[in-house]
Design a protein around this motif. Structure first.
Motif, PDB file in Angstrom:
ATOM      1  N   ILE A  26       0.829  -1.203   0.000  1.00 54.46           N
ATOM      2  CA  ILE A  26       0.000   0.000   0.000  1.00 54.46           C
ATOM      3  C   ILE A  26       0.864   1.254   0.000  1.00 54.46           C
ATOM      4  O   ILE A  26       0.553   2.244  -0.672  1.00 54.46           O
ATOM      5  CB  ILE A  26      -0.958   0.004   1.210  1.00 54.46           C
ATOM      6  N   LYS A  27       1.971   1.213   0.737  1.00 48.86           N
ATOM      7  CA  LYS A  27       2.888   2.362   0.732  1.00 48.86           C
ATOM      8  C   LYS A  27       3.402   2.642  -0.678  1.00 48.86           C
ATOM      9  O   LYS A  27       3.517   3.796  -1.094  1.00 48.86           O
ATOM     10  CB  LYS A  27       4.053   2.103   1.685  1.00 48.86           C
ATOM     11  N   PHE A  75     -12.273  -5.455   9.253  1.00 45.03           N
ATOM     12  CA  PHE A  75     -12.297  -4.001   9.253  1.00 45.03           C
ATOM     13  C   PHE A  75     -11.480  -3.507   8.070  1.00 45.03           C
ATOM     14  O   PHE A  75     -10.396  -4.026   7.796  1.00 45.03           O
ATOM     15  CB  PHE A  75     -11.719  -3.441  10.552  1.00 45.03           C
ATOM     16  N   ALA A  76     -12.004  -2.499   7.391  1.00 42.64           N
ATOM     17  CA  ALA A  76     -11.310  -1.964   6.217  1.00 42.64           C
ATOM     18  C   ALA A  76     -11.399  -0.445   6.206  1.00 42.64           C
ATOM     19  O   ALA A  76     -12.435   0.134   6.557  1.00 42.64           O
ATOM     20  CB  ALA A  76     -11.908  -2.529   4.932  1.00 42.64           C
ATOM     21  N   LEU A  77     -10.294   0.183   5.805  1.00 45.34           N
ATOM     22  CA  LEU A  77     -10.256   1.624   5.559  1.00 45.34           C
ATOM     23  C   LEU A  77     -10.183   1.795   4.049  1.00 45.34           C
ATOM     24  O   LEU A  77      -9.219   1.355   3.414  1.00 45.34           O
ATOM     25  CB  LEU A  77      -9.047   2.252   6.241  1.00 45.34           C
ATOM     26  N   TYR A  78     -11.196   2.418   3.468  1.00 50.68           N
ATOM     27  CA  TYR A  78     -11.458   2.364   2.022  1.00 50.68           C
ATOM     28  C   TYR A  78     -11.455   3.768   1.446  1.00 50.68           C
ATOM     29  O   TYR A  78     -12.229   4.627   1.900  1.00 50.68           O
ATOM     30  CB  TYR A  78     -12.821   1.696   1.842  1.00 50.68           C
ATOM     31  N   GLU A  79     -10.581   4.003   0.464  1.00 46.75           N
ATOM     32  CA  GLU A  79     -10.567   5.312  -0.208  1.00 46.75           C
ATOM     33  C   GLU A  79     -11.621   5.313  -1.299  1.00 46.75           C
ATOM     34  O   GLU A  79     -11.616   4.463  -2.185  1.00 46.75           O
ATOM     35  CB  GLU A  79      -9.182   5.588  -0.793  1.00 46.75           C
ATOM     36  N   ILE A  80     -12.535   6.264  -1.212  1.00 45.35           N
ATOM     37  CA  ILE A  80     -13.750   6.227  -2.017  1.00 45.35           C
ATOM     38  C   ILE A  80     -13.474   6.250  -3.518  1.00 45.35           C
ATOM     39  O   ILE A  80     -13.993   5.427  -4.273  1.00 45.35           O
ATOM     40  CB  ILE A  80     -14.670   7.402  -1.634  1.00 45.35           C
ATOM     41  N   VAL A  86      -6.796   0.576   2.114  1.00 43.31           N
ATOM     42  CA  VAL A  86      -5.443   0.979   2.502  1.00 43.31           C
ATOM     43  C   VAL A  86      -5.032   0.447   3.870  1.00 43.31           C
ATOM     44  O   VAL A  86      -3.863   0.559   4.246  1.00 43.31           O
ATOM     45  CB  VAL A  86      -5.302   2.519   2.474  1.00 43.31           C
ATOM     46  N   ALA A  87      -5.964  -0.117   4.613  1.00 40.47           N
ATOM     47  CA  ALA A  87      -5.638  -0.737   5.904  1.00 40.47           C
ATOM     48  C   ALA A  87      -6.742  -1.723   6.242  1.00 40.47           C
ATOM     49  O   ALA A  87      -7.907  -1.501   5.899  1.00 40.47           O
ATOM     50  CB  ALA A  87      -5.506   0.306   7.010  1.00 40.47           C
ATOM     51  N   MET A  88      -6.367  -2.808   6.898  1.00 42.78           N
ATOM     52  CA  MET A  88      -7.368  -3.807   7.281  1.00 42.78           C
ATOM     53  C   MET A  88      -6.990  -4.444   8.612  1.00 42.78           C
ATOM     54  O   MET A  88      -5.827  -4.388   9.041  1.00 42.78           O
ATOM     55  CB  MET A  88      -7.497  -4.890   6.207  1.00 42.78           C
ATOM     56  N   LYS A  89      -7.988  -5.057   9.221  1.00 46.60           N
ATOM     57  CA  LYS A  89      -7.764  -5.792  10.459  1.00 46.60           C
ATOM     58  C   LYS A  89      -8.848  -6.848  10.560  1.00 46.60           C
ATOM     59  O   LYS A  89     -10.017  -6.582  10.250  1.00 46.60           O
ATOM     60  CB  LYS A  89      -7.805  -4.859  11.673  1.00 46.60           C
ATOM     61  N   ILE A 109      -2.722   5.718   8.064  1.00 46.00           N
ATOM     62  CA  ILE A 109      -1.824   6.884   7.999  1.00 46.00           C
ATOM     63  C   ILE A 109      -0.395   6.433   7.707  1.00 46.00           C
ATOM     64  O   ILE A 109       0.308   7.042   6.896  1.00 46.00           O
ATOM     65  CB  ILE A 109      -1.891   7.684   9.315  1.00 46.00           C
ATOM     66  N   LYS A 110       0.050   5.356   8.361  1.00 49.99           N
ATOM     67  CA  LYS A 110       1.395   4.836   8.101  1.00 49.99           C
ATOM     68  C   LYS A 110       1.546   4.387   6.655  1.00 49.99           C
ATOM     69  O   LYS A 110       2.586   4.586   6.032  1.00 49.99           O
ATOM     70  CB  LYS A 110       1.689   3.661   9.031  1.00 49.99           C
ATOM     71  N   ASN A 111       0.489   3.790   6.115  1.00 49.47           N
ATOM     72  CA  ASN A 111       0.563   3.251   4.759  1.00 49.47           C
ATOM     73  C   ASN A 111       0.472   4.328   3.683  1.00 49.47           C
ATOM     74  O   ASN A 111       1.103   4.217   2.634  1.00 49.47           O
ATOM     75  CB  ASN A 111      -0.547   2.222   4.536  1.00 49.47           C
ATOM     76  N   CYS A 112      -0.343   5.363   3.939  1.00 51.53           N
ATOM     77  CA  CYS A 112      -0.635   6.367   2.901  1.00 51.53           C
ATOM     78  C   CYS A 112       0.112   7.682   3.081  1.00 51.53           C
ATOM     79  O   CYS A 112       0.209   8.468   2.136  1.00 51.53           O
ATOM     80  CB  CYS A 112      -2.138   6.667   2.869  1.00 51.53           C
ATOM     81  N   GLY A 113       0.599   7.945   4.288  1.00 46.62           N
ATOM     82  CA  GLY A 113       1.213   9.234   4.563  1.00 46.62           C
ATOM     83  C   GLY A 113       0.286  10.111   5.383  1.00 46.62           C
ATOM     84  O   GLY A 113      -0.941   9.969   5.336  1.00 46.62           O
ATOM     85  N   GLU A 114       0.850  11.018   6.158  1.00 44.88           N
ATOM     86  CA  GLU A 114       0.075  11.823   7.110  1.00 44.88           C
ATOM     87  C   GLU A 114      -0.942  12.740   6.439  1.00 44.88           C
ATOM     88  O   GLU A 114      -1.982  13.031   7.001  1.00 44.88           O
ATOM     89  CB  GLU A 114       1.022  12.649   7.982  1.00 44.88           C
ATOM     90  N   ALA A 115      -0.639  13.228   5.249  1.00 41.48           N
ATOM     91  CA  ALA A 115      -1.529  14.203   4.610  1.00 41.48           C
ATOM     92  C   ALA A 115      -2.586  13.566   3.719  1.00 41.48           C
ATOM     93  O   ALA A 115      -3.458  14.262   3.204  1.00 41.48           O
ATOM     94  CB  ALA A 115      -0.704  15.186   3.784  1.00 41.48           C
ATOM     95  N   ALA A 116      -2.549  12.249   3.547  1.00 38.96           N
ATOM     96  CA  ALA A 116      -3.440  11.606   2.579  1.00 38.96           C
ATOM     97  C   ALA A 116      -4.888  11.541   3.064  1.00 38.96           C
ATOM     98  O   ALA A 116      -5.821  11.763   2.295  1.00 38.96           O
ATOM     99  CB  ALA A 116      -2.939  10.203   2.255  1.00 38.96           C
TER     100      ALA A 116
END
Length: 363
Positions: A26-27, A75-80, A86-89, A109-116
């Protein structure tokens, strides 16, 4: 190699190894993200009650009755916009949503960067004042989450709106129909919205939070007791329509993300039902399903940039259907460090390697 031999090998890999590879990937793929709005949610992967490692959860129906389910939660964090997870658990089904809210976002945040990550949208299962306060004031990320019907802040937002009768309602479209509502800034009655471990939230009077009250839904007025109130850290009075429209995007994680994971990558088809490696095998299967889904949309994003005229595939399910129809007896081959790919029939593969066939395969 048979599929059973492959399963025996894969299921012995530690789950954290797969997760580390996913996070690292993802990074490397984060440049394909197309927006700053992310949805967070979980989906249930059902199993039988005696499945190793599975948890038990209850879901309440509209009539007050409930049903019992067994299995795991993904659990998933999904960019629309990009449709990238970008993250799962993955945890047993009995664990609550709010427990994993911030950990999943922090991994994102770790995978995409702080500003993403700019805005998080979530359902009311993730409504927790302390976690939302930390999300806004420590991580610098805005949020939109519906208020629960029993909250004082919801009642206050509706009562404030009742005094706005002579003002123009904000409007936004829902298909061919119209919705209306108000924005209210500076509400101080959501007492849990405070720094963690605040001893007496009522004495602090809460941290100011904003809200959007939906007064009309699809051309119909909604009575005060039925009105939806969206709590947000974004300025609500300035543009309540945009906040409401942004929150509607949350349905994408369910209708596009989780649906495709279950229908196109067969998320719920766990490879084993028993044995000492069954639980580990289940976790690896679910991780690899998410990995496959994300790599597909990463490829689609890359092709949209590199070859925009050829980017006509809408989703993973349609791609699978097309390939099954046109390449049902073909082999997928990737060459030159992953730069090129092609589909070949088995006969073509054998001809390329100059294999003499006594019997020509009919495929």
């Amino acid at each position: 190699m048979s599929e059973f031999t492959l399963i025996n090998i894969i299921e012995k890999i530690r789950c954290q190894v797969i997760m580390n590879v996913f996070n690292k990937s993802i990074k490397n793929l984060s440049y394909l993200l197309r927006g700053g709005v992310f949805a967070i949610d979980s989906t249930l992967i059902e199993t039988k009650s005696d499945y190793p490692g599975a948890g038990t959860t209850k879901r309440t129906n509209d009539d007050g009755s409930y049903e019992v389910y067994h299995g795991f939660k993904l659990f998933a964090l999904y960019e629309i916009k990009s449709r990238l997870i970008v993250a799962m658990k993955i945890v047993p089904a009995n664990e609550s949503e709010i427990k994993h809210f911030l950990p999943v976002i922090k991994q994102g945040i770790k995978n995409c960067g702080e500003a993403a990550i700019k805005v998080i949208i979530a359902d009311r299962g993730y409504l927790s004042g302390e976690e939302l306060w930390e999300l806004k004031y420590k991580l610098g990320i805005d949020f939109i989450v519906p208020a629960k019907s029993t909250l004082t802040v919801r009642e206050d937002a509706i009562k404030v709106c009742e005094s706005y009768e002579n003002k123009t309602l904000a409007e936004w479209n829902y298909g061919k129909k119209t919705c209306k509502g108000y924005g209210v800034d500076g509400l101080l009655s959501y007492f849990p919205y405070n720094p963690p471990k605040t001893k007496d939230n009522k004495k602090t009077n809460g941290t100011a939070i904003n809200a959007v009250v939906v007064t009309h839904w699809r051309d119909k007025a909604v009575t005060a007791d039925k009105q939806t109130v969206l709590l947000t850290s974004l300025p609500a009075e300035k543009n309540p329509a945009k906040i409401a429209e942004t929150y509607r995007l949350r349905s994408y994680i369910e209708n596009r993300g989780f649906r495709e994971l279950k229908q196109a990558t067969f998320l719920g088809h766990l490879p084993r039902r028993g044995g000492e490696n069954a639980e580990n095998s289940a976790y690896i299967h679910m991780m690899l399903c998410v990995f496959a889904h994300t790599l597909f949309y990463a490829f689609m994003g890359w092709r949209r940039i590199s070859y925009p005229k050829e980017s006509n595939i809408e989703c993973l399910r349609s791609w699978r259907r097309e390939e099954q129809l046109s390449n049902s007896n073909k082999v997928f081959v990737v060459i030159d460090d992953g730069k090129y790919y092609a589909f070949f029939s088995i006969n073509e593969i054998l001809d390329i390697f100059q294999v003499n066939q006594k019997i020509r395969l009919n495929c």
